[in-house]
Design a protein around this motif. Structure first.
Motif, PDB file in Angstrom:
ATOM      1  N   GLU A  26       0.768  -1.282  -0.001  1.00  0.00           N
ATOM      2  CA  GLU A  26      -0.109   0.109   0.055  1.00  0.00           C
ATOM      3  C   GLU A  26       0.714   1.315   0.057  1.00  0.00           C
ATOM      4  OE1 GLU A  26      -3.026  -0.238   2.858  1.00  0.00           O
ATOM      5  OE2 GLU A  26      -4.045  -1.681   1.711  1.00  0.00           O
ATOM      6  N   TYR A  27       2.015   1.171  -0.703  1.00  0.00           N
ATOM      7  CA  TYR A  27       2.658   2.363  -0.908  1.00  0.00           C
ATOM      8  C   TYR A  27       1.952   3.356  -1.767  1.00  0.00           C
ATOM      9  CZ  TYR A  27       6.813   0.441   1.343  1.00  0.00           C
ATOM     10  OH  TYR A  27       7.712  -0.106   2.324  1.00  0.00           O
ATOM     11  N   ASP A  28       2.204   4.493  -1.661  1.00  0.00           N
ATOM     12  CA  ASP A  28       1.701   5.653  -2.796  1.00  0.00           C
ATOM     13  C   ASP A  28       2.278   5.408  -4.107  1.00  0.00           C
ATOM     14  OD1 ASP A  28      -0.562   6.664  -1.859  1.00  0.00           O
ATOM     15  OD2 ASP A  28       0.497   7.798  -0.071  1.00  0.00           O
ATOM     16  N   ILE A  29       1.798   6.356  -4.989  1.00  0.00           N
ATOM     17  CA  ILE A  29       1.982   6.507  -6.120  1.00  0.00           C
ATOM     18  C   ILE A  29       3.613   6.348  -6.633  1.00  0.00           C
ATOM     19  CG2 ILE A  29       1.487   8.760  -6.765  1.00  0.00           C
ATOM     20  CD1 ILE A  29       1.047   7.919  -9.635  1.00  0.00           C
ATOM     21  N   LEU A  30       4.073   7.337  -5.794  1.00  0.00           N
ATOM     22  CA  LEU A  30       5.567   7.548  -5.932  1.00  0.00           C
ATOM     23  C   LEU A  30       6.319   6.400  -5.333  1.00  0.00           C
ATOM     24  CD1 LEU A  30       5.149  11.154  -5.931  1.00  0.00           C
ATOM     25  CD2 LEU A  30       7.143   9.930  -7.417  1.00  0.00           C
ATOM     26  N   GLY A  31       6.024   5.814  -4.401  1.00  0.00           N
ATOM     27  CA  GLY A  31       6.345   4.563  -3.837  1.00  0.00           C
ATOM     28  C   GLY A  31       6.392   3.574  -4.678  1.00  0.00           C
ATOM     29  N   LEU A 137      13.330  -2.441   1.080  1.00  0.00           N
ATOM     30  CA  LEU A 137      12.541  -1.310   0.963  1.00  0.00           C
ATOM     31  C   LEU A 137      11.130  -1.536   1.186  1.00  0.00           C
ATOM     32  CD1 LEU A 137      14.008   0.798  -1.875  1.00  0.00           C
ATOM     33  CD2 LEU A 137      14.437   1.143   0.466  1.00  0.00           C
ATOM     34  N   GLY A 139      10.249  -3.669   3.334  1.00  0.00           N
ATOM     35  CA  GLY A 139      10.342  -4.208   4.994  1.00  0.00           C
ATOM     36  C   GLY A 139      10.050  -5.668   4.845  1.00  0.00           C
TER      37      GLY A 139
ATOM     38  N   VAL B 124      15.202  13.737  -6.447  1.00  0.00           N
ATOM     39  CA  VAL B 124      14.331  12.864  -5.430  1.00  0.00           C
ATOM     40  C   VAL B 124      15.423  12.064  -4.509  1.00  0.00           C
ATOM     41  CG1 VAL B 124      12.828  10.675  -5.409  1.00  0.00           C
ATOM     42  CG2 VAL B 124      12.739  12.568  -7.268  1.00  0.00           C
ATOM     43  N   ILE B 132      15.425   7.519   3.834  1.00  0.00           N
ATOM     44  CA  ILE B 132      15.235   6.149   3.393  1.00  0.00           C
ATOM     45  C   ILE B 132      16.207   5.223   4.155  1.00  0.00           C
ATOM     46  CG2 ILE B 132      15.493   4.430   1.642  1.00  0.00           C
ATOM     47  CD1 ILE B 132      13.884   6.331  -0.321  1.00  0.00           C
ATOM     48  N   LYS B 141       9.515   0.788   7.818  1.00  0.00           N
ATOM     49  CA  LYS B 141       9.417   1.029   6.627  1.00  0.00           C
ATOM     50  C   LYS B 141       9.691   2.436   6.016  1.00  0.00           C
ATOM     51  CE  LYS B 141       5.935  -2.698   5.890  1.00  0.00           C
ATOM     52  NZ  LYS B 141       4.765  -3.132   5.301  1.00  0.00           N
ATOM     53  N   PRO B 142      10.226   2.603   5.032  1.00  0.00           N
ATOM     54  CA  PRO B 142      10.658   4.087   4.574  1.00  0.00           C
ATOM     55  C   PRO B 142       9.429   4.867   4.481  1.00  0.00           C
ATOM     56  CG  PRO B 142      11.858   2.463   3.224  1.00  0.00           C
ATOM     57  CD  PRO B 142      10.818   1.663   4.161  1.00  0.00           C
ATOM     58  N   LEU B 145       8.212   6.586   1.111  1.00  0.00           N
ATOM     59  CA  LEU B 145       7.522   5.761   0.004  1.00  0.00           C
ATOM     60  C   LEU B 145       6.023   5.838   0.534  1.00  0.00           C
ATOM     61  CD1 LEU B 145      10.217   3.017  -0.077  1.00  0.00           C
ATOM     62  CD2 LEU B 145       9.903   4.809  -1.697  1.00  0.00           C
ATOM     63  N   ARG B 146       5.764   5.784   1.572  1.00  0.00           N
ATOM     64  CA  ARG B 146       4.297   5.662   1.918  1.00  0.00           C
ATOM     65  C   ARG B 146       3.389   6.900   1.897  1.00  0.00           C
ATOM     66  NH1 ARG B 146       4.428   3.366   7.699  1.00  0.00           N
ATOM     67  NH2 ARG B 146       6.615   4.249   7.563  1.00  0.00           N
ATOM     68  N   SER B 147       4.170   8.256   2.022  1.00  0.00           N
ATOM     69  CA  SER B 147       3.537   9.378   2.010  1.00  0.00           C
ATOM     70  C   SER B 147       3.946  10.241   0.791  1.00  0.00           C
ATOM     71  CB  SER B 147       3.418   9.996   3.336  1.00  0.00           C
ATOM     72  OG  SER B 147       4.891  10.225   3.378  1.00  0.00           O
ATOM     73  N   GLU B 148       3.162  10.063  -0.255  1.00  0.00           N
ATOM     74  CA  GLU B 148       3.675  10.498  -1.730  1.00  0.00           C
ATOM     75  C   GLU B 148       3.898  12.113  -1.575  1.00  0.00           C
ATOM     76  OE1 GLU B 148       0.244  11.488  -4.527  1.00  0.00           O
ATOM     77  OE2 GLU B 148      -0.349   9.829  -3.194  1.00  0.00           O
ATOM     78  N   ALA B 151       7.669  13.092  -1.913  1.00  0.00           N
ATOM     79  CA  ALA B 151       8.524  12.954  -3.081  1.00  0.00           C
ATOM     80  C   ALA B 151       7.828  13.767  -4.178  1.00  0.00           C
ATOM     81  CB  ALA B 151       8.552  11.425  -3.478  1.00  0.00           C
ATOM     82  N   ILE B 155      10.125  15.868  -6.791  1.00  0.00           N
ATOM     83  CA  ILE B 155      10.047  16.165  -8.237  1.00  0.00           C
ATOM     84  C   ILE B 155       9.978  17.419  -8.746  1.00  0.00           C
ATOM     85  CG2 ILE B 155       8.713  15.143 -10.152  1.00  0.00           C
ATOM     86  CD1 ILE B 155       8.424  12.627  -8.634  1.00  0.00           C
TER      87      ILE B 155
END
Lengths: 181, 181, 181
Positions: A26-31, A137, A139, B124, B132, B141-142, B145-148, B151, B155
């Motif tokens: 469930e990472y976001d789009i950039l993840g 990355l 986990g 980035v 990270i 967990k980084p 990567l979870r909260s867009e 990043a 960008i």
């Protein structure tokens, strides 16, 4: 030519695999994009580092970046269709990427006149490096370290290329089909 | 000059963030210093590696090492005061560090005549790389990567610097304030 | 000569430690070899990267690769005998590897005329880098960050070598025994 074909197969397979695992977490789009890119290019970056090629040489692979970005976008647009089949096809993608990159890494090390031990390590790390970074990355414990089957094929591929048993294109493709299957 | 100011802001913000997360994980004094240093310099090390600058160039940044060590020491001496506010200010520090380093990484890549794709990746990774590595070393967990949201800003900053929309100092500062906020 | 002796001790100690932790995690045979190799050479790879030596210089250490592979094979063949004693001797192996590699890393940085801060970081990272990568690949929080005692010794060793207090072989051995004990 063989080199390019193997690289394209490996890049697509690993970019897809990284993107899907990011979506499972469930990472976001950039993840999703970062994990796809890291999985597709991580193995090559580690290999370049270890065999003495500048890591920045990756930037010359403009086409492969675009292929990876397209593959990740496809995963992102059709997640339901893909995730449904992932459990069945996921391992196949991983095996395909590992096999293509292991052969390619071995060819790279051979072209640089490195000793046999370096050829095998280059094969193992180019094949498995991207997946290891991806799992870290996300986990997770690196899959490739738990299921020996993967790395064994990378070693065999490295060995075959290293002793010169596989150097003609058709031999390399046969090796690819064998190690993937 | 702009470069130095951005570097100082980013170094302090990330050194503090790394030290606080190490304390949350109950790491010992050296774990706190190592995590602070790695968070402050990890992004730059990864960027140097990827754009072809020797990683050892980091050693010429003697002043930044001292700034990072001072910041970490401050966190270590006044943990209660800082941890109390961390939940409120933690994200702000992270955003500040990411923003300052993303702009700086993009400037770096532009100065080396790299293509646009490399400028964005440098932005980035310089912005998010330290965080990270910090999260991995803390067994988390980084976050990036979870909260867009994080990043995305990196960008945008990379893109703005890459197309030359931001090159004068006041433009860079405006970009910094925008991406932090 | 002192250099070689320290390297051999450190390589054996870390290869054994990596292999045992892979077996504790129930990794397969190749996971055991990869973790052993990464623990034995990871610290040196990170150090080379940071002080500006090509990472590929590791390939010239053919003898050390063979020593590491032999040590890992010994662990793999006699797991029961070793795992039984691991809880008692494990920390000792870790301390021995860290101490040997910290001194060796400091000597390396001194030979390259790096400043004191780089000598200490080289000592800390050569000593602890392999163990940190090992713990990450095993899905654990890095031990060295939690128990300060290890890193303190690495810093002391780096400092002693950096100020020139230890440069004769007998002094280096004394330093090794001190920091291990």
């Amino acid at each position: 030519m063989t080199w390019e074909v193997l690289s394209i197969i490996g890049t697509i397979a690993f970019a897809v695999s990284g993107a899907i695992i990011a979506m499972e977490e469930e990472y976001d789009i950039l993840g999703v994009y970062i994990l796809g890119i890291v999985t597709a290019f991580g193995g090559g970056a580690i290999r370049n580092l270890l065999i003495g090629v500048p890591v920045s040489a990756l930037w010359e692979q403009g086409m492969f970046f675009q292929i990876a970005l397209l593959s990740i976008t496809a995963v992102f647009l059709f997640p339901n269709n893909l995730l449904k089949h992932w459990r069945r096809w996921g391992n196949f993608f991983d095996a395909m990427g590992l096999s293509a990159f292991a052969i390619q890494g071995a060819l790279y090390a051979v072209a640089m006149d490195h000793p046999m031990s370096a050829v095998i390590v280059a094969a193992v790390l180019t094949g498995s490096g991207g997946g290891i970074v991806r799992d870290l990355l996300a986990g997770r414990k690196p899959l490739v370290l738990r299921s020996e089957i993967y790395a064994v094929w990378a070693i065999i591929a490295g060995f075959a290329v290293g002793i010169g048993a596989a150097s003609e294109p058709w031999q390399l493709y046969a090796l690819f089909v064998l190690t993937t299957g």
